[in-house]
Design a protein around this motif. Structure first.
Motif, PDB file in Angstrom:
ATOM      1  N   GLU A 233       0.825  -1.203   0.000  1.00 23.72           N
ATOM      2  CA  GLU A 233       0.000   0.000   0.000  1.00 23.72           C
ATOM      3  C   GLU A 233       0.864   1.261   0.000  1.00 23.72           C
ATOM      4  OE1 GLU A 233      -2.376  -0.315   3.529  1.00 23.72           O
ATOM      5  OE2 GLU A 233      -0.763   0.298   4.835  1.00 23.72           O
ATOM      6  N   PRO A 234       0.369   2.324  -0.635  1.00 22.57           N
ATOM      7  CA  PRO A 234       1.086   3.591  -0.562  1.00 22.57           C
ATOM      8  C   PRO A 234       0.934   4.177   0.845  1.00 22.57           C
ATOM      9  CG  PRO A 234      -0.989   3.882  -1.708  1.00 22.57           C
ATOM     10  CD  PRO A 234      -0.841   2.413  -1.443  1.00 22.57           C
ATOM     11  N   SER A 235       1.770   5.118   1.170  1.00 25.42           N
ATOM     12  CA  SER A 235       1.637   5.799   2.461  1.00 25.42           C
ATOM     13  C   SER A 235       0.547   6.863   2.351  1.00 25.42           C
ATOM     14  CB  SER A 235       2.955   6.457   2.853  1.00 25.42           C
ATOM     15  OG  SER A 235       3.230   7.536   1.974  1.00 25.42           O
ATOM     16  N   ARG A 236       0.051   7.284   3.477  1.00 25.93           N
ATOM     17  CA  ARG A 236      -0.953   8.360   3.494  1.00 25.93           C
ATOM     18  C   ARG A 236      -0.354   9.622   2.873  1.00 25.93           C
ATOM     19  NH1 ARG A 236      -6.121   9.413   6.391  1.00 25.93           N
ATOM     20  NH2 ARG A 236      -6.660  11.449   5.579  1.00 25.93           N
ATOM     21  N   ALA A 237       0.898   9.897   3.177  1.00 28.42           N
ATOM     22  CA  ALA A 237       1.554  11.084   2.622  1.00 28.42           C
ATOM     23  C   ALA A 237       1.633  11.009   1.098  1.00 28.42           C
ATOM     24  CB  ALA A 237       2.949  11.242   3.224  1.00 28.42           C
ATOM     25  N   GLU A 238       1.914   9.828   0.570  1.00 27.21           N
ATOM     26  CA  GLU A 238       1.991   9.655  -0.882  1.00 27.21           C
ATOM     27  C   GLU A 238       0.627   9.891  -1.528  1.00 27.21           C
ATOM     28  OE1 GLU A 238       3.234   6.235  -4.180  1.00 27.21           O
ATOM     29  OE2 GLU A 238       3.376   5.774  -2.043  1.00 27.21           O
ATOM     30  N   VAL A 239      -0.416   9.379  -0.918  1.00 28.59           N
ATOM     31  CA  VAL A 239      -1.778   9.560  -1.434  1.00 28.59           C
ATOM     32  C   VAL A 239      -2.163  11.037  -1.391  1.00 28.59           C
ATOM     33  CG1 VAL A 239      -4.205   9.050  -0.969  1.00 28.59           C
ATOM     34  CG2 VAL A 239      -2.514   7.212  -0.879  1.00 28.59           C
TER      35      VAL A 239
ATOM     36  N   VAL B 191     -17.468   3.521 -13.237  1.00 28.67           N
ATOM     37  CA  VAL B 191     -17.228   4.883 -12.754  1.00 28.67           C
ATOM     38  C   VAL B 191     -15.782   5.307 -13.024  1.00 28.67           C
ATOM     39  CG1 VAL B 191     -17.108   6.326 -10.678  1.00 28.67           C
ATOM     40  CG2 VAL B 191     -19.089   4.840 -11.069  1.00 28.67           C
ATOM     41  N   VAL B 192     -14.835   4.438 -12.740  1.00 26.28           N
ATOM     42  CA  VAL B 192     -13.419   4.765 -12.978  1.00 26.28           C
ATOM     43  C   VAL B 192     -13.195   5.088 -14.448  1.00 26.28           C
ATOM     44  CG1 VAL B 192     -11.091   3.784 -13.030  1.00 26.28           C
ATOM     45  CG2 VAL B 192     -12.500   3.510 -10.989  1.00 26.28           C
ATOM     46  N   GLU B 193     -13.718   4.262 -15.324  1.00 30.78           N
ATOM     47  CA  GLU B 193     -13.509   4.466 -16.754  1.00 30.78           C
ATOM     48  C   GLU B 193     -14.296   5.661 -17.288  1.00 30.78           C
ATOM     49  OE1 GLU B 193     -14.200   0.578 -18.445  1.00 30.78           O
ATOM     50  OE2 GLU B 193     -12.225  -0.129 -17.773  1.00 30.78           O
ATOM     51  N   ALA B 194     -15.508   5.878 -16.786  1.00 34.65           N
ATOM     52  CA  ALA B 194     -16.322   7.004 -17.261  1.00 34.65           C
ATOM     53  C   ALA B 194     -15.702   8.351 -16.914  1.00 34.65           C
ATOM     54  CB  ALA B 194     -17.732   6.909 -16.677  1.00 34.65           C
ATOM     55  N   HIS B 195     -14.980   8.395 -15.796  1.00 37.60           N
ATOM     56  CA  HIS B 195     -14.413   9.666 -15.336  1.00 37.60           C
ATOM     57  C   HIS B 195     -12.885   9.706 -15.426  1.00 37.60           C
ATOM     58  CE1 HIS B 195     -18.325  11.046 -13.945  1.00 37.60           C
ATOM     59  NE2 HIS B 195     -18.508   9.810 -13.495  1.00 37.60           N
ATOM     60  N   ASP B 196     -12.302   8.658 -16.000  1.00 37.19           N
ATOM     61  CA  ASP B 196     -10.844   8.575 -16.177  1.00 37.19           C
ATOM     62  C   ASP B 196     -10.108   8.879 -14.867  1.00 37.19           C
ATOM     63  OD1 ASP B 196      -8.553   8.057 -17.663  1.00 37.19           O
ATOM     64  OD2 ASP B 196      -8.287  10.169 -18.180  1.00 37.19           O
ATOM     65  N   LEU B 197     -10.525   8.167 -13.808  1.00 38.57           N
ATOM     66  CA  LEU B 197      -9.963   8.383 -12.477  1.00 38.57           C
ATOM     67  C   LEU B 197      -8.705   7.566 -12.243  1.00 38.57           C
ATOM     68  CD1 LEU B 197     -13.219   8.120 -10.340  1.00 38.57           C
ATOM     69  CD2 LEU B 197     -11.926  10.188 -10.833  1.00 38.57           C
ATOM     70  N   ALA B 198      -7.796   8.119 -11.481  1.00 43.35           N
ATOM     71  CA  ALA B 198      -6.684   7.330 -10.944  1.00 43.35           C
ATOM     72  C   ALA B 198      -7.311   6.409  -9.895  1.00 43.35           C
ATOM     73  CB  ALA B 198      -5.638   8.236 -10.320  1.00 43.35           C
ATOM     74  N   HIS B 199      -7.029   5.130  -9.977  1.00 47.71           N
ATOM     75  CA  HIS B 199      -7.685   4.130  -9.125  1.00 47.71           C
ATOM     76  C   HIS B 199      -6.640   3.339  -8.368  1.00 47.71           C
ATOM     77  CE1 HIS B 199      -9.792  -0.003  -8.938  1.00 47.71           C
ATOM     78  NE2 HIS B 199     -10.335   0.754  -7.996  1.00 47.71           N
ATOM     79  N   TRP B 200      -6.784   3.275  -7.048  1.00 44.74           N
ATOM     80  CA  TRP B 200      -5.901   2.483  -6.200  1.00 44.74           C
ATOM     81  C   TRP B 200      -6.741   1.400  -5.549  1.00 44.74           C
ATOM     82  CZ3 TRP B 200      -0.797   4.332  -4.857  1.00 44.74           C
ATOM     83  CH2 TRP B 200      -0.508   5.626  -5.294  1.00 44.74           C
ATOM     84  N   LYS B 201      -6.483   0.159  -5.847  1.00 50.54           N
ATOM     85  CA  LYS B 201      -7.170  -0.965  -5.203  1.00 50.54           C
ATOM     86  C   LYS B 201      -6.246  -1.446  -4.089  1.00 50.54           C
ATOM     87  CE  LYS B 201      -9.352  -3.956  -7.721  1.00 50.54           C
ATOM     88  NZ  LYS B 201     -10.692  -4.481  -7.640  1.00 50.54           N
ATOM     89  N   ILE B 202      -6.650  -1.197  -2.850  1.00 51.96           N
ATOM     90  CA  ILE B 202      -5.777  -1.406  -1.702  1.00 51.96           C
ATOM     91  C   ILE B 202      -6.314  -2.533  -0.829  1.00 51.96           C
ATOM     92  CG2 ILE B 202      -4.809  -0.311   0.347  1.00 51.96           C
ATOM     93  CD1 ILE B 202      -5.336   2.378  -1.333  1.00 51.96           C
ATOM     94  N   GLU B 203      -5.481  -3.553  -0.635  1.00 55.81           N
ATOM     95  CA  GLU B 203      -5.877  -4.639   0.251  1.00 55.81           C
ATOM     96  C   GLU B 203      -5.819  -4.135   1.687  1.00 55.81           C
ATOM     97  OE1 GLU B 203      -5.070  -9.343   1.177  1.00 55.81           O
ATOM     98  OE2 GLU B 203      -3.994  -8.369  -0.454  1.00 55.81           O
ATOM     99  N   ASP B 204      -6.928  -4.281   2.371  1.00 60.41           N
ATOM    100  CA  ASP B 204      -7.048  -3.776   3.730  1.00 60.41           C
ATOM    101  C   ASP B 204      -7.106  -4.949   4.701  1.00 60.41           C
ATOM    102  OD1 ASP B 204      -7.348  -1.632   5.571  1.00 60.41           O
ATOM    103  OD2 ASP B 204      -9.487  -2.046   5.697  1.00 60.41           O
ATOM    104  N   GLY B 205      -6.874  -4.675   5.954  1.00 60.19           N
ATOM    105  CA  GLY B 205      -6.951  -5.695   6.989  1.00 60.19           C
ATOM    106  C   GLY B 205      -6.182  -5.268   8.220  1.00 60.19           C
ATOM    107  N   LYS B 206      -6.117  -6.172   9.152  1.00 66.44           N
ATOM    108  CA  LYS B 206      -5.432  -5.916  10.416  1.00 66.44           C
ATOM    109  C   LYS B 206      -3.986  -5.488  10.152  1.00 66.44           C
ATOM    110  CE  LYS B 206      -4.561  -8.074  14.857  1.00 66.44           C
ATOM    111  NZ  LYS B 206      -4.724  -9.276  15.667  1.00 66.44           N
ATOM    112  N   GLY B 207      -3.598  -4.406  10.822  1.00 67.15           N
ATOM    113  CA  GLY B 207      -2.228  -3.923  10.689  1.00 67.15           C
ATOM    114  C   GLY B 207      -1.954  -3.107   9.439  1.00 67.15           C
ATOM    115  N   ARG B 208      -2.971  -2.812   8.651  1.00 66.42           N
ATOM    116  CA  ARG B 208      -2.779  -2.022   7.431  1.00 66.42           C
ATOM    117  C   ARG B 208      -3.003  -0.544   7.753  1.00 66.42           C
ATOM    118  NH1 ARG B 208      -1.549  -4.594   2.496  1.00 66.42           N
ATOM    119  NH2 ARG B 208      -1.683  -6.819   2.897  1.00 66.42           N
TER     120      ARG B 208
END
Length: 107
Positions: free
Chosen positions: A11-17, A46-63
């Motif tokens: 995952e990227p850092s909060r600062a990077e996002v 939605v991502v394709e209709a608006h040409d959004l930058a998309h980050w699919k982030i695996e979430d869970g304990k300790g993330r």
């Protein structure tokens, strides 16, 4: 950045996002999550209709990134503009469930 079909290996850092300019869509979930899988067609539209930058982030304990955004249920989809949250949707199933995101994009 096109629609991401798989979760990021790290995952990227909060600062990077927050440092990114423009619109971006963060999708928090897990590859095995049924709710996450069901949401994919609507999210892709939605991502394709608006040409959004998309980050699919695996979430869970300790993330750290998911915790910093107070993610509690999956998928949680957060729309950011210039690093700031402007809209959030939890457990979307169909495109109509993402109306808050699309509304924010047109403001």
């Amino acid at each position: 950045m096109p629609f991401m079909r798989t979760h990021l290996s790290s995952e990227p850092s909060r600062a990077e996002v927050e440092a990114r300019d423009g619109w971006q869509l963060l999708e928090f979930g897990a590859p095995w999550c049924g709710h996450c899988q069901a949401a994919q067609p609507a999210l892709q539209e939605v991502v394709e209709a608006h040409d959004l930058a998309h980050w699919k982030i695996e979430d869970g304990k300790g993330r750290a990134l998911g915790r910093s955004f107070q993610v509690k249920l999956w998928p949680t989809v957060i729309l950011l503009h210039d690093g700031r949250e402007v809209a959030r949707v939890v457990r979307p199933r169909v495109r109509a469930d993402l109306a808050a995101l699309e509304g924010a994009l047109s403001d």
